[in-house]
Design a protein around this motif. Sequence first.
Motif, PDB file in Angstrom:
ATOM      1  N   ALA A  87     -18.589  -9.066 -43.831  1.00  0.00           N
ATOM      2  CA  ALA A  87     -17.794 -10.426 -44.536  1.00  0.00           C
ATOM      3  C   ALA A  87     -16.551 -10.380 -44.015  1.00  0.00           C
ATOM      4  O   ALA A  87     -15.978 -11.469 -43.704  1.00  0.00           O
ATOM      5  CB  ALA A  87     -18.268 -10.166 -45.936  1.00  0.00           C
ATOM      6  N   ILE A  88     -15.848  -9.404 -44.061  1.00  0.00           N
ATOM      7  CA  ILE A  88     -14.292  -9.525 -43.705  1.00  0.00           C
ATOM      8  C   ILE A  88     -14.183  -9.674 -42.054  1.00  0.00           C
ATOM      9  O   ILE A  88     -13.372 -10.558 -41.794  1.00  0.00           O
ATOM     10  CB  ILE A  88     -13.570  -8.098 -44.004  1.00  0.00           C
ATOM     11  N   ILE A  89     -14.991  -9.151 -41.269  1.00  0.00           N
ATOM     12  CA  ILE A  89     -14.747  -9.253 -39.863  1.00  0.00           C
ATOM     13  C   ILE A  89     -15.116 -10.932 -39.545  1.00  0.00           C
ATOM     14  O   ILE A  89     -14.326 -11.436 -39.045  1.00  0.00           O
ATOM     15  CB  ILE A  89     -15.713  -8.517 -39.181  1.00  0.00           C
ATOM     16  N   MET A 130      -2.974 -14.753 -52.614  1.00  0.00           N
ATOM     17  CA  MET A 130      -3.871 -14.582 -51.542  1.00  0.00           C
ATOM     18  C   MET A 130      -4.686 -15.708 -51.120  1.00  0.00           C
ATOM     19  O   MET A 130      -4.709 -16.647 -51.814  1.00  0.00           O
ATOM     20  CB  MET A 130      -4.999 -13.281 -51.995  1.00  0.00           C
ATOM     21  N   ASP A 131      -4.923 -15.855 -49.979  1.00  0.00           N
ATOM     22  CA  ASP A 131      -5.946 -16.788 -49.535  1.00  0.00           C
ATOM     23  C   ASP A 131      -7.340 -16.591 -49.548  1.00  0.00           C
ATOM     24  O   ASP A 131      -8.052 -17.374 -50.116  1.00  0.00           O
ATOM     25  CB  ASP A 131      -5.531 -16.933 -47.940  1.00  0.00           C
ATOM     26  N   PHE A 132      -7.729 -15.309 -49.645  1.00  0.00           N
ATOM     27  CA  PHE A 132      -9.065 -14.744 -50.100  1.00  0.00           C
ATOM     28  C   PHE A 132      -9.130 -13.451 -50.553  1.00  0.00           C
ATOM     29  O   PHE A 132      -8.106 -12.708 -50.496  1.00  0.00           O
ATOM     30  CB  PHE A 132      -9.941 -14.627 -48.819  1.00  0.00           C
ATOM     31  N   ILE A 133     -10.025 -13.053 -51.602  1.00  0.00           N
ATOM     32  CA  ILE A 133     -10.151 -11.884 -52.253  1.00  0.00           C
ATOM     33  C   ILE A 133     -11.506 -11.517 -52.225  1.00  0.00           C
ATOM     34  O   ILE A 133     -12.470 -12.338 -52.468  1.00  0.00           O
ATOM     35  CB  ILE A 133      -9.624 -11.798 -53.670  1.00  0.00           C
ATOM     36  N   ILE A 134     -11.910 -10.413 -51.386  1.00  0.00           N
ATOM     37  CA  ILE A 134     -13.107  -9.947 -51.081  1.00  0.00           C
ATOM     38  C   ILE A 134     -13.423  -8.602 -52.029  1.00  0.00           C
ATOM     39  O   ILE A 134     -12.809  -7.705 -52.146  1.00  0.00           O
ATOM     40  CB  ILE A 134     -13.419  -9.624 -49.537  1.00  0.00           C
ATOM     41  N   THR A 135     -14.574  -8.707 -52.859  1.00  0.00           N
ATOM     42  CA  THR A 135     -15.177  -7.847 -53.672  1.00  0.00           C
ATOM     43  C   THR A 135     -16.435  -7.423 -52.976  1.00  0.00           C
ATOM     44  O   THR A 135     -16.831  -8.009 -52.058  1.00  0.00           O
ATOM     45  CB  THR A 135     -15.374  -7.984 -55.146  1.00  0.00           C
ATOM     46  N   GLU A 136     -17.198  -6.292 -53.834  1.00  0.00           N
ATOM     47  CA  GLU A 136     -18.371  -5.919 -53.169  1.00  0.00           C
ATOM     48  C   GLU A 136     -19.246  -7.011 -53.655  1.00  0.00           C
ATOM     49  O   GLU A 136     -20.510  -6.865 -52.783  1.00  0.00           O
ATOM     50  CB  GLU A 136     -18.722  -4.430 -53.842  1.00  0.00           C
ATOM     51  N   LYS A 137     -19.178  -7.941 -54.300  1.00  0.00           N
ATOM     52  CA  LYS A 137     -19.951  -8.955 -54.959  1.00  0.00           C
ATOM     53  C   LYS A 137     -19.728 -10.214 -54.328  1.00  0.00           C
ATOM     54  O   LYS A 137     -20.816 -11.056 -54.141  1.00  0.00           O
ATOM     55  CB  LYS A 137     -20.138  -8.880 -56.158  1.00  0.00           C
ATOM     56  N   ARG A 138     -18.494 -10.583 -53.805  1.00  0.00           N
ATOM     57  CA  ARG A 138     -18.262 -11.902 -53.400  1.00  0.00           C
ATOM     58  C   ARG A 138     -17.000 -12.077 -52.892  1.00  0.00           C
ATOM     59  O   ARG A 138     -15.903 -11.138 -52.681  1.00  0.00           O
ATOM     60  CB  ARG A 138     -18.475 -12.977 -54.725  1.00  0.00           C
ATOM     61  N   ILE A 139     -16.852 -13.152 -52.270  1.00  0.00           N
ATOM     62  CA  ILE A 139     -15.592 -13.642 -51.672  1.00  0.00           C
ATOM     63  C   ILE A 139     -14.955 -14.981 -52.563  1.00  0.00           C
ATOM     64  O   ILE A 139     -15.585 -15.777 -52.598  1.00  0.00           O
ATOM     65  CB  ILE A 139     -15.783 -14.300 -50.275  1.00  0.00           C
ATOM     66  N   TYR A 140     -13.584 -14.733 -52.946  1.00  0.00           N
ATOM     67  CA  TYR A 140     -13.089 -15.622 -53.733  1.00  0.00           C
ATOM     68  C   TYR A 140     -12.006 -16.480 -52.905  1.00  0.00           C
ATOM     69  O   TYR A 140     -11.254 -15.872 -51.948  1.00  0.00           O
ATOM     70  CB  TYR A 140     -12.196 -15.003 -55.013  1.00  0.00           C
ATOM     71  N   LYS A 141     -12.183 -17.580 -52.909  1.00  0.00           N
ATOM     72  CA  LYS A 141     -11.355 -18.588 -51.929  1.00  0.00           C
ATOM     73  C   LYS A 141     -10.800 -19.883 -52.594  1.00  0.00           C
ATOM     74  O   LYS A 141     -11.293 -20.072 -53.648  1.00  0.00           O
ATOM     75  CB  LYS A 141     -12.029 -18.719 -50.677  1.00  0.00           C
TER      76      LYS A 141
END
Length: 180
Positions: free
Chosen positions: A28-30, A169-180
Amino acid sequence: MNKFQLRKKISKIRSKFVRKKNTINSEAIIKLIEQKSLNKKIGLYYPFGDELSTLELMKRLTKKKFIISLPIINNKFDMSFYSWSPNEPLTINRYGILEPFKEKKITPSTLIIPMLAFDTNLNRLGYGGGFYDRFIQKIEKQNNCVKIGLALSCQKINKVPVGKYDKKMDFIITEKRIYK
């Protein structure tokens, strides 16, 4: 609750959960980096203590020919990023954090940033030194940098106390979802 108290509380919570689930979705990050990055220069952090591990992400980005850089903390709470690859040695700084050797300075177009807490407005609570906020302020004058915070979902709080120097942040990524 002030920032100091909040850091202490969230550190305990993260510490408990990170032992069980210290993984992030590298794919997801890549994918996000490939969509949003202006170039292939990525600033990451080398995991320290209970921070989410970025080691697998570093390996995968290196295989995809991204230029990896890690921060070096200079004097006066200043931070710069220097190129590094997973097969190169690291040194330990005064805080006990692993850093690359000062060889090739990089200005990343994407930053992967650790955090203690976050909210759905993409505010980040860091460790209190202001290193990332100062670095972001410095490079925002030069280019548009994509800022991606990494956290576990248990680090989400209702509202992060924000000061005038704190950067979103522009995005925050957790193990469950991407916040944007």
